[in-house]
Design a protein around this motif. Structure first.
Motif, PDB file in Angstrom:
ATOM      1  N   PRO A 151      36.256  33.472  38.983  1.00 54.50           N
ATOM      2  CA  PRO A 151      37.669  33.141  38.772  1.00 54.50           C
ATOM      3  C   PRO A 151      38.457  34.220  38.020  1.00 54.50           C
ATOM      4  CG  PRO A 151      36.274  31.281  38.170  1.00 54.50           C
ATOM      5  CD  PRO A 151      35.365  32.414  38.494  1.00 54.50           C
ATOM      6  N   VAL A 152      37.838  34.854  37.037  1.00 50.65           N
ATOM      7  CA  VAL A 152      38.540  35.901  36.284  1.00 50.65           C
ATOM      8  C   VAL A 152      38.820  37.101  37.188  1.00 50.65           C
ATOM      9  CG1 VAL A 152      38.356  37.510  34.349  1.00 50.65           C
ATOM     10  CG2 VAL A 152      37.563  35.162  34.088  1.00 50.65           C
ATOM     11  N   ILE A 153      37.872  37.463  38.015  1.00 43.73           N
ATOM     12  CA  ILE A 153      38.038  38.597  38.919  1.00 43.73           C
ATOM     13  C   ILE A 153      39.084  38.258  39.981  1.00 43.73           C
ATOM     14  CG2 ILE A 153      36.860  40.132  40.533  1.00 43.73           C
ATOM     15  CD1 ILE A 153      36.045  40.448  37.563  1.00 43.73           C
ATOM     16  N   GLN A 154      39.080  37.028  40.468  1.00 45.39           N
ATOM     17  CA  GLN A 154      40.091  36.614  41.441  1.00 45.39           C
ATOM     18  C   GLN A 154      41.496  36.690  40.840  1.00 45.39           C
ATOM     19  OE1 GLN A 154      38.925  32.713  42.763  1.00 45.39           O
ATOM     20  NE2 GLN A 154      37.426  33.515  44.220  1.00 45.39           N
ATOM     21  N   THR A 155      41.632  36.257  39.596  1.00 45.53           N
ATOM     22  CA  THR A 155      42.926  36.336  38.917  1.00 45.53           C
ATOM     23  C   THR A 155      43.358  37.786  38.743  1.00 45.53           C
ATOM     24  OG1 THR A 155      42.406  34.301  37.726  1.00 45.53           O
ATOM     25  CG2 THR A 155      44.192  35.648  36.847  1.00 45.53           C
ATOM     26  N   LEU A 156      42.424  38.638  38.382  1.00 45.74           N
ATOM     27  CA  LEU A 156      42.727  40.063  38.237  1.00 45.74           C
ATOM     28  C   LEU A 156      43.215  40.652  39.561  1.00 45.74           C
ATOM     29  CD1 LEU A 156      42.581  42.708  36.534  1.00 45.74           C
ATOM     30  CD2 LEU A 156      40.277  42.951  37.446  1.00 45.74           C
ATOM     31  N   TYR A 157      42.539  40.318  40.643  1.00 46.69           N
ATOM     32  CA  TYR A 157      42.941  40.820  41.959  1.00 46.69           C
ATOM     33  C   TYR A 157      44.320  40.292  42.355  1.00 46.69           C
ATOM     34  CZ  TYR A 157      38.185  42.561  42.755  1.00 46.69           C
ATOM     35  OH  TYR A 157      36.999  43.243  42.673  1.00 46.69           O
ATOM     36  N   ARG A 202      36.130  47.126  40.493  1.00 43.92           N
ATOM     37  CA  ARG A 202      35.769  47.482  41.872  1.00 43.92           C
ATOM     38  C   ARG A 202      34.677  48.554  41.881  1.00 43.92           C
ATOM     39  NH1 ARG A 202      37.608  44.389  46.113  1.00 43.92           N
ATOM     40  NH2 ARG A 202      37.688  46.238  47.397  1.00 43.92           N
ATOM     41  N   LEU A 203      34.752  49.484  40.955  1.00 39.32           N
ATOM     42  CA  LEU A 203      33.760  50.559  40.895  1.00 39.32           C
ATOM     43  C   LEU A 203      32.377  50.036  40.511  1.00 39.32           C
ATOM     44  CD1 LEU A 203      33.723  53.634  41.291  1.00 39.32           C
ATOM     45  CD2 LEU A 203      34.093  53.866  38.853  1.00 39.32           C
ATOM     46  N   LEU A 204      32.342  49.008  39.687  1.00 42.20           N
ATOM     47  CA  LEU A 204      31.070  48.435  39.241  1.00 42.20           C
ATOM     48  C   LEU A 204      30.622  47.255  40.097  1.00 42.20           C
ATOM     49  CD1 LEU A 204      31.685  48.626  35.396  1.00 42.20           C
ATOM     50  CD2 LEU A 204      30.330  50.169  36.820  1.00 42.20           C
ATOM     51  N   ALA A 205      31.343  46.977  41.169  1.00 39.89           N
ATOM     52  CA  ALA A 205      30.985  45.935  42.146  1.00 39.89           C
ATOM     53  C   ALA A 205      30.827  44.557  41.515  1.00 39.89           C
ATOM     54  CB  ALA A 205      29.724  46.329  42.904  1.00 39.89           C
ATOM     55  N   ALA A 206      31.863  44.104  40.809  1.00 37.13           N
ATOM     56  CA  ALA A 206      31.838  42.764  40.232  1.00 37.13           C
ATOM     57  C   ALA A 206      31.922  41.715  41.342  1.00 37.13           C
ATOM     58  CB  ALA A 206      33.008  42.588  39.271  1.00 37.13           C
ATOM     59  N   ARG A 207      31.442  40.532  41.042  1.00 37.98           N
ATOM     60  CA  ARG A 207      31.453  39.457  42.040  1.00 37.98           C
ATOM     61  C   ARG A 207      32.886  39.011  42.306  1.00 37.98           C
ATOM     62  NH1 ARG A 207      27.368  34.802  40.698  1.00 37.98           N
ATOM     63  NH2 ARG A 207      28.892  33.884  42.074  1.00 37.98           N
ATOM     64  N   PRO A 208      33.363  39.111  43.539  1.00 38.45           N
ATOM     65  CA  PRO A 208      34.749  38.748  43.844  1.00 38.45           C
ATOM     66  C   PRO A 208      35.015  37.250  43.815  1.00 38.45           C
ATOM     67  CG  PRO A 208      33.629  39.497  45.827  1.00 38.45           C
ATOM     68  CD  PRO A 208      32.684  39.701  44.682  1.00 38.45           C
ATOM     69  N   ASP A 209      33.974  36.412  43.771  1.00 41.72           N
ATOM     70  CA  ASP A 209      34.204  34.971  43.741  1.00 41.72           C
ATOM     71  C   ASP A 209      34.352  34.413  42.320  1.00 41.72           C
ATOM     72  OD1 ASP A 209      31.577  35.523  43.158  1.00 41.72           O
ATOM     73  OD2 ASP A 209      30.772  33.754  44.187  1.00 41.72           O
ATOM     74  N   PRO A 245      34.445  50.396  52.310  1.00 40.04           N
ATOM     75  CA  PRO A 245      33.708  49.175  52.663  1.00 40.04           C
ATOM     76  C   PRO A 245      34.350  47.959  52.004  1.00 40.04           C
ATOM     77  CG  PRO A 245      32.482  50.492  51.092  1.00 40.04           C
ATOM     78  CD  PRO A 245      33.677  51.293  51.491  1.00 40.04           C
ATOM     79  N   ARG A 246      34.126  46.803  52.578  1.00 42.28           N
ATOM     80  CA  ARG A 246      34.768  45.601  52.065  1.00 42.28           C
ATOM     81  C   ARG A 246      34.100  45.096  50.784  1.00 42.28           C
ATOM     82  NH1 ARG A 246      35.915  39.961  55.064  1.00 42.28           N
ATOM     83  NH2 ARG A 246      37.180  39.135  53.402  1.00 42.28           N
ATOM     84  N   PHE A 247      32.785  45.221  50.706  1.00 37.99           N
ATOM     85  CA  PHE A 247      32.047  44.732  49.541  1.00 37.99           C
ATOM     86  C   PHE A 247      31.203  45.859  48.946  1.00 37.99           C
ATOM     87  CE2 PHE A 247      32.603  40.955  52.229  1.00 37.99           C
ATOM     88  CZ  PHE A 247      33.328  40.177  51.350  1.00 37.99           C
TER      89      PHE A 247
END
Length: 111
Positions: free
Chosen positions: A44-50, A35-42, A68-70
């Motif tokens: 699949p790995v980031i979605q799984t982490l979330y 989140r601090l480095l603003a990874a792309r939320p779309d 902020p949301r993004f």
């Protein structure tokens, strides 16, 4: 059960407390950095982490109401849980080791 590795009062599941705590900490730290480095939320790995970390931070989600949301976000809920998880695990460990709570000197602690 005679000859068992564990005494009558020993609970073998207590050995898992540090491993579960470490896994939760790892997930929370990675989420915080992502989140601090603003990874792309779309992704699949980031979605799984979330999805994995969402139940852990859900109780403290109101701390992030003004974020902020993004973009690059410093999630206070995740940062707080990074500090609370080891504390709660330590308290759970102490509660499952009643001999440590009753001990008055280092000689009485049998572990």
């Amino acid at each position: 059960m005679k000859g068992s590795r564990y005494t009558q009062r020993e609970r073998p599941w207590r050995r898992w407390i540090p491993f579960v705590t470490g896994g939760m900490e790892a997930v929370l730290i990675v989420r915080f950095l992502v989140r601090l480095l603003a990874a792309r939320p779309d992704h699949p790995v980031i979605q799984t982490l979330y999805q994995l970390s969402a139940p852990l931070i859900a109780p403290l989600k109101p701390l992030d109401a003004q974020q902020p949301r993004f973009g690059a976000i410093m999630e206070l809920s995740t940062l707080t849980m990074i500090g609370l998880v080891p504390l709660l695990a330590y308290l759970l460990w102490l509660l499952t080791h009643p001999a440590l709570l009753r001990a008055t000197s280092d000689d009485q602690v049998a572990s």
